[in-house]
Scaffold this motif. Structure first.
Motif, PDB file in Angstrom:
ATOM      1  N   TYR A  35      46.958  -4.846  39.935  1.00  8.92           N
ATOM      2  CA  TYR A  35      46.108  -5.622  39.407  1.00  8.92           C
ATOM      3  C   TYR A  35      45.186  -4.536  38.612  1.00  8.92           C
ATOM      4  CZ  TYR A  35      46.491  -9.801  42.159  1.00  8.92           C
ATOM      5  OH  TYR A  35      47.064 -11.058  42.739  1.00  8.92           O
ATOM      6  N   GLN A  37      41.270  -3.971  36.817  1.00  7.03           N
ATOM      7  CA  GLN A  37      40.166  -4.446  36.849  1.00  7.03           C
ATOM      8  C   GLN A  37      39.126  -3.636  35.878  1.00  7.03           C
ATOM      9  OE1 GLN A  37      37.523  -3.763  40.265  1.00  7.03           O
ATOM     10  NE2 GLN A  37      36.391  -5.485  40.036  1.00  7.03           N
ATOM     11  N   ALA A  41      34.359  -7.027  35.216  1.00  2.55           N
ATOM     12  CA  ALA A  41      35.525  -8.223  35.348  1.00  2.55           C
ATOM     13  C   ALA A  41      36.088  -8.376  36.633  1.00  2.55           C
ATOM     14  CB  ALA A  41      36.365  -8.049  34.158  1.00  2.55           C
ATOM     15  N   GLY A  42      36.873  -9.532  36.743  1.00  2.00           N
ATOM     16  CA  GLY A  42      37.703  -9.536  37.962  1.00  2.00           C
ATOM     17  C   GLY A  42      39.122  -8.925  38.005  1.00  2.00           C
ATOM     18  N   LEU A  43      40.025  -9.468  38.862  1.00  2.00           N
ATOM     19  CA  LEU A  43      41.173  -8.520  38.981  1.00  2.00           C
ATOM     20  C   LEU A  43      42.194  -9.252  38.335  1.00  2.00           C
ATOM     21  CD1 LEU A  43      41.020  -8.103  42.844  1.00  2.00           C
ATOM     22  CD2 LEU A  43      40.670  -6.320  41.283  1.00  2.00           C
ATOM     23  N   LEU A  45      46.201  -9.934  37.100  1.00  2.00           N
ATOM     24  CA  LEU A  45      47.532  -9.597  37.579  1.00  2.00           C
ATOM     25  C   LEU A  45      48.177  -9.034  36.537  1.00  2.00           C
ATOM     26  CD1 LEU A  45      49.521  -9.727  39.624  1.00  2.00           C
ATOM     27  CD2 LEU A  45      49.990 -11.967  38.910  1.00  2.00           C
ATOM     28  N   PHE A  88      44.603  -1.599  40.754  1.00  2.00           N
ATOM     29  CA  PHE A  88      44.635  -1.706  42.252  1.00  2.00           C
ATOM     30  C   PHE A  88      46.248  -2.142  42.629  1.00  2.00           C
ATOM     31  CE2 PHE A  88      40.405  -1.886  43.821  1.00  2.00           C
ATOM     32  CZ  PHE A  88      39.644  -2.295  42.641  1.00  2.00           C
TER      33      PHE A  88
END
Lengths: 112, 114
Positions: A35, A37, A41-43, A45, A88
């Motif tokens: 992932y 980031q 912002a969010g994760l 994919l 991540f």
């Protein structure tokens, strides 16, 4: 229990390749994910690999899985400043609920 | 591309108050999740939700927390009697039918407890 480890920082020059590494402890992993980031912002994919695969390529991204060493890597070819983010690694386990366990994330810094 | 949306982006709340974090999952997704990320730490699973009930929860998800799908589009996380240590980024995620489908995350709500 499962654990996922990553180095915290990686600095590369624009245009070079980046390799972000991840190790995990549980050999019953089924899926392994990367992932991204970006700040605020969010994760997102990026890509994922099933545990019976050794490699997956998607444009500039190459994922390599070494099951024997429980090692996963993400190679980004021709790294750009827009690739600067936290990456991540995550795994899910067979026989389980497919809830991913995340590493702490690797901050990739791309400088000109 | 469809995405998971979360509101608000930043929530500031006094300690002891209740807070509700809202999420709109991707419309054809059936599994919903909440995670949190305390500053500098790992992303931690809180709860998963399927077919209008909790399917799994972590030890973090105690009686202080609850989730609800009040209508066909929203998925909420309620935190009662907030504590300083509840300050974190809270991420909502959703995935398609099939528990092994990859999860798609929202941008998160930053919760600050004062």
């Amino acid at each position: 229990g499962e654990d996922v480890e990553q180095s915290l920082f990686l600095s590369v020059r624009e245009g070079d390749s980046s390799v972000i590494n991840c190790t995990y402890t549980d050999s019953s992993s089924t899926y392994l994910y990367w992932y991204k980031q970006e700040p605020g912002a969010g994760l997102q994919l990026l890509t994922y690999i099933f545990s019976n695969m050794d490699m997956k390529q998607d444009q500039r991204l190459t994922v390599l899985l070494n099951k024997k060493d429980k090692h996963l890597s993400l190679r980004i070819a021709d790294t750009q400043t827009g690739d600067s983010a936290i990456y991540f690694c995550a795994e899910t386990l067979s026989g389980g609920s497919y809830i991913p366990t995340f590493g702490r994330g690797t901050s990739l810094i791309v400088h000109p | 591309e469809p995405e998971v949306t979360q509101t608000p982006s930043h929530q500031v709340t006094q300690m002891g108050q209740e807070v509700i974090l809202r999420c709109v999952p991707i419309s054809n997704h059936l599994y919903f999740y909440w995670y949190r990320q305390i500053l500098g730490q790992k992303v931690e699973f809180l709860v998963s939700f399927y077919n209008n009930e909790i399917s799994e929860k972590s030890e973090i998800f105690d009686d202080q927390f609850s989730v609800e799908r009040p209508d066909g589009s929203n998925f909420t996380l309620k935190i009662r009697s907030t504590k300083l240590e509840d300050s974190a980024m809270y991420f909502c995620a959703s995935s398609e039918e099939g528990a092994d489908q990859p999860q798609h995350f929202g941008d998160g709500t930053r919760l600050s407890i004062l």
